[in-house]
Design a protein around this motif. Structure first.
Motif, short mmCIF file in Angstrom:
data_model
loop_
_atom_site.label_atom_id
_atom_site.label_comp_id
_atom_site.label_asym_id
_atom_site.label_seq_id
_atom_site.Cartn_x
_atom_site.Cartn_y
_atom_site.Cartn_z
N PRO A 257 1.23 -1.23 -0.42
CA PRO A 257 0.05 -0.16 -0.31
C PRO A 257 0.86 1.16 0.13
O PRO A 257 0.41 2.36 -0.83
N THR A 258 2.08 1.56 0.48
CA THR A 258 2.36 2.74 0.54
C THR A 258 2.95 2.69 -0.50
O THR A 258 3.13 4.11 -0.91
N ALA B 29 0.58 4.51 -2.79
CA ALA B 29 0.17 5.56 -2.43
C ALA B 29 1.00 6.69 -2.76
O ALA B 29 0.76 7.42 -2.94
N MET B 30 2.05 6.45 -2.45
CA MET B 30 3.14 7.60 -3.10
C MET B 30 2.72 7.45 -4.30
O MET B 30 3.72 8.37 -5.00
N VAL C 236 1.27 11.04 -5.37
CA VAL C 236 2.24 11.96 -5.10
C VAL C 236 2.27 13.22 -6.27
O VAL C 236 2.86 14.34 -5.81
N TYR C 237 3.34 13.03 -7.18
CA TYR C 237 3.24 13.59 -8.63
C TYR C 237 2.49 13.78 -9.11
O TYR C 237 1.83 12.47 -9.31
N LEU D 105 3.21 8.14 5.36
CA LEU D 105 2.19 6.97 4.59
C LEU D 105 2.78 5.21 5.30
O LEU D 105 1.68 4.67 6.09
N PHE E 46 0.07 3.12 6.63
CA PHE E 46 -0.28 1.53 6.29
C PHE E 46 0.97 0.86 7.19
O PHE E 46 0.59 -0.75 6.82
#
Ligand SMILES: Cc1cc2nc3c(=O)[nH]c(=O)nc-3n(C[C@H](O)[C@H](O)[C@H](O)COP(=O)(O)OP(=O)(O)OC[C@H]3O[C@@H](n4cnc5c(N)ncnc54)[C@H](O)[C@@H]3O)c2cc1C
Ligand code: SF4
Lengths: 558, 172
Positions: A379-380, A383-384, A387-388, B135, B139
């Motif tokens: 997930p990280t 999600a990252m 970010v752009y 994040l 998570f």
């Protein structure tokens, strides 16, 4: 004294341990990493994917990476500083514990790249010492012993097979695989069910897959993944003839001019110990195998073991290509498809090989494989990935939160990976840096990286084809990234097999030209890599070499 | 870029911080914030404002998690240095523009500073790290003392893989 001492317990070493111990030989396996088993593996993103717990801390053990700057000068940077990690999996069973298990055989033409496709300026392409026919029985053996699941479909580049079908039926497939099939039909492409080194149900004294949704990069808690430990070493141990010493870092191999005589290793407490055997097998993964040889200097081998002709470490290769992605959005899908898109756990299991070979300006060009899958479940990272914005400006606030939510709840990324040949060149090799030492005071490997332009041209061609497929499936935000950055986990070469000592390190049976009882059975022997990930070939070749070694024991040569 | 020397702030209790009854020993409870965490805490609030969907980062113990990151042997020293130095740099920018530190600025001024520094390489890197570790906190498995009550996972209907780690299985 052991009969056989194996350095490195991964895909290259384990088949030797399996075959030799079952034949009654006394086998010692030395592994620098820890001894994890199924009960030690958890889906812990922080530990596994963000803190890299299965590889050594770079402050303690690192590499020096040399790349060319825009002025053409070579610049060396310690990976401790750059964070560029070239370790893959230091543990019993090696990085095969962490693989996704996409399994492809090399094709007959991959064994004769030079004679089929001709010379390419600036690349050290040669034909292999063996052909597909010689390796085929061993690919077949891997299917049955390590456990490969899949379904054979006819297509122009299907390799000749001695068994009509795979011994294990395919793993649970995601409904998107049929959307993929439909898109292929429309475009006139062959949708190939990708074989997997994953058991769909209990077999081979192992549990079947639990479809944990976290496969690649993670250890397998069921044993379904065909890693070297679950599939082979556990059975080698059962014979009572095999000893595995974990936390044992081998730093030197001694020789008497004709034979390897002894290896030296540090145990967990930093104590230096040694072991003797009639025969030694090196399988520490391509970079570390060359490093150990180069660090094993002696009066007969002043520049490192087997290196009197400067061949050790040369012609290092990776899997060329890259990856790409597209987004499937709820608003573009009918209701019934929206519901299934987010289904977790099932595999996509699809690839394309329509352009494994193609023609350009009347010339036959070697192409490659495209594997399709969902974006990794971590997930990280997912999600990252939000970010752009498209102009590469950082975004935050409500806009970012909405994007993350949308990415997780109302869309899913479908991705592809391109595999094509990384042509061997003079400027891609492993050396050692005498000035940079690891925590034991041993010089670390220095990796010079260079890729041939041809690799990027072929990779880009394949990525464009993959993008067309994604478009046909209705994906948006399609993009790909083909570059000269090497994937550290798909590495081979450094100790080529060949005719003689002047241009290679090993003979056709992966025995050192220069010593009578030292073999190298990880991917170091490969002069070219095929347009597929390597592990099936590493396993198969190691089983082949095991037969050669057994014959020598049988013939009392050892 | 020189690291700005700034005055040590008096301890401030962050009222928005909600803590788990039993936080793990990776990310510990934090009730008193000293620099650089005061500035960091404000920047994180500005990057991930509450009330628009995502749980408030302080509700999943983001500062406790960041402190643990700074002690974590597995996080390269280089990254820790950037994380730490970034607060000096952003305060320097705030001083240059408004002759105040970041936490003393109005919400609009803070957004302007964020926009400005995000166009600089150091600012882009620093903000990226802060987002990355926020994040991670959201998570990570709750055994690490963040993602309290799985609020991060619940927000996105995210299902963790099985088996999940127990406290004894943590890498640190
Ligand atoms: C995340 C990930 C995904 C992958 N996915 C796929 C895939 O889908 N398909 C595929 O075909 N391949 C995949 N691979 C690649 C695959 O894992 C490797 O090709 C394969 O494991 C290589 O086998 P090896 O024996 O050369 O090395 P390894 O399996 O890594 O084994 C080498 C072992 O030697 C040990 N060692 C090193 N130096 C020393 C020393 N000095 N003394 C003692 N021990 C030492 C190491 O700790 C290691 O355990 C993946 C790899 C990773 C990391
Ligand atoms: S259980 Fe299945 S999905 Fe999970 S790691 Fe093992 S092989 Fe991969």
């Amino acid at each position: 004294m052991y009969d056989v001492c194996i350095i490195g317990s991964g895909a290259g070493g384990a088949p030797i341990a399996y075959e030799l111990s079952r034949a009654g030989k006394r086998v010692l396996v030395l592994e620098k990493g820890r001894y994890y088993t199924e009960k030690d593996f958890f889906k812990d993103e922080l530990a596994v994917s963000r803190r890299d717990i299965y590889t050594p801390p770079l402050d303690e053990e690192q590499h020096v990476i040399e790349t060319q700057n825009s002025d053409g000068e070579w610049e060396a940077v310690e990976s401790r500083k750059s964070g560029w990690n070239f370790w893959n999996g230091s543990m019993v069973g090696g990085s095969s514990n962490l693989m996704s298990g996409y399994f492809h055989r090399m094709k007959p033409n991959d064994f004769k790249l030079l004679s089929t496709y001709g010379k390419i300026e600036g690349a050290n392409i040669v034909d292999w010492m063996i052909d597909y026919k010689e390796l085929e029985p061993y690919y077949d053996k891997v299917e049955k012993i390590v456990g490969v699941s899949g379904r054979v479909v006819k297509h122009p580049f299907l390799e000749p097979r001695s068994s009509a079908e795979y011994p294990f039926k395919p793993t649970w497939e995601h409904p998107i695989s049929s959307w993929f099939d439909t898109a292929c039909q429309k475009l006139g492409l062959y949708s190939i069910p990708t074989a997997r080194a994953v058991l769909p149900s209990d077999a081979l004294e192992r549990k079947g897959c639990s479809y944990s949704n976290f496969c690649g990069s993670y250890g397998c808690a069921t044993g379904a993944k065909g890693n070297a430990r679950s599939a082979l070493l556990n059975k080698a141990l059962k014979t009572g003839n095999c000893t595995i010493l974990s936390d044992s870092f081998v730093y030197k191999i001694d020789n008497d001019g004709k034979k390897a005589t002894k290896i030296h290793y540090y145990n967990k407490n930093g104590r230096s110990l040694h072991a003797e055997a009639k025969l030694f097998v090196l399988a520490a993964q391509a970079v570390e195998s060359s490093r150990l040889l180069l660090n094993s200097k002696s009066s007969r081998f002043k520049n490192g073991l087997l290196n009197n002709y400067g061949q050790v470490g040369k012609n290092l290769i990776f899997s060329a290509g890259g990856s790409g992605e597209g987004r499937l959005r709820f608003e573009d899908l009918p209701k019934e498809k929206q519901n299934v898109l987010l289904l977790r756990g099932a595999f996509v299991n699809r690839s394309l090989q329509d352009w494994y070979e193609f023609e350009q300006e009347g010339k036959k060009i070697k192409g490659g494989t495209i594997d399709f899958l969902f974006e990794h479940a971590n997930p990280t990272n997912r999600a990252m990935g939000e970010v752009y914005d498209k102009d590469l400006n950082l975004i935050w606030g409500e806009r970012l939160q909405q994007r993350i939510k949308y990415a997780f709840i109302r869309s899913r990324k479908f991705v592809f990976e391109v595999f094509n040949d990384w042509l061997p060149t003079d400027d891609c090799f492993v050396g050692v840096d005498e000035n940079v030492k690891d925590k034991w005071g041993v010089p670390v490997a220095k990796i010079r990286l260079n890729s041939h332009n041809h690799d990027i041209e072929v990779g880009s061609f394949l990525a464009q084809k993959a993008e067309t497929l994604l478009k046909e499936m209705g994906a948006v935000e399609i993009r790909s990234n083909i570059s000269s950055a090497p994937p550290p986990n798909l590495v081979a070469g450094g100790c080529r097999f060949g005719n003689n000592e002047e241009n290679s390190v090993l003979d056709r049976n992966c025995k050192a030209h220069a010593l009578d009882n030292l073999y190298v059975t990880d991917a170091s022997f490969m002069p070219t890599g095929g347009s597929v990930p390597y592990t099936w070939t590493i396993y198969a070749n190691s089983f082949r070499v095991a037969d050669k070694i057994l014959k020598r024991f049988h013939d009392k040569e050892l | 870029m020189k690291r700005r020397k700034f005055i040590a702030y008096s301890a401030v209790l962050l009222s928005s911080t909600v803590f788990a009854k039993e936080a793990g020993s990776y990310a510990l409870q934090v009730s008193v914030l000293k620099e650089p965490y005061q500035t960091i805490s404000m920047v994180i609030n500005d990057l991930f404002p509450s009330g628009v969907g995502m749980p408030n980062p302080h509700s999943f113990n983001v500062i406790g998690f960041l402190k643990a990151v700074m002690q974590d042997k597995r996080v390269p020293a280089e990254k820790k240095k950037i994380l730490r130095n970034g607060t000096g740099w952003i305060n320097q920018k705030a001083q240059n523009h408004y002759i105040k530190n970041y936490i003393e600025l109005s919400p609009d001024q803070r957004q302007k500073i964020l926009k400005t520094i995000s166009q600089k390489q150091w600012g882009d890197t620093w903000l990226w790290y802060l987002m990355n570790y926020t994040l991670e906190a959201m998570f990570s498995d709750p055994v690490y003392g963040a993602n309290i009550n799985e609020t991060g996972w619940l927000w996105l209907d995210y299902k963790p893989g099985l088996p999940r780690p127990l406290k004894v299985n943590r890498y640190v």
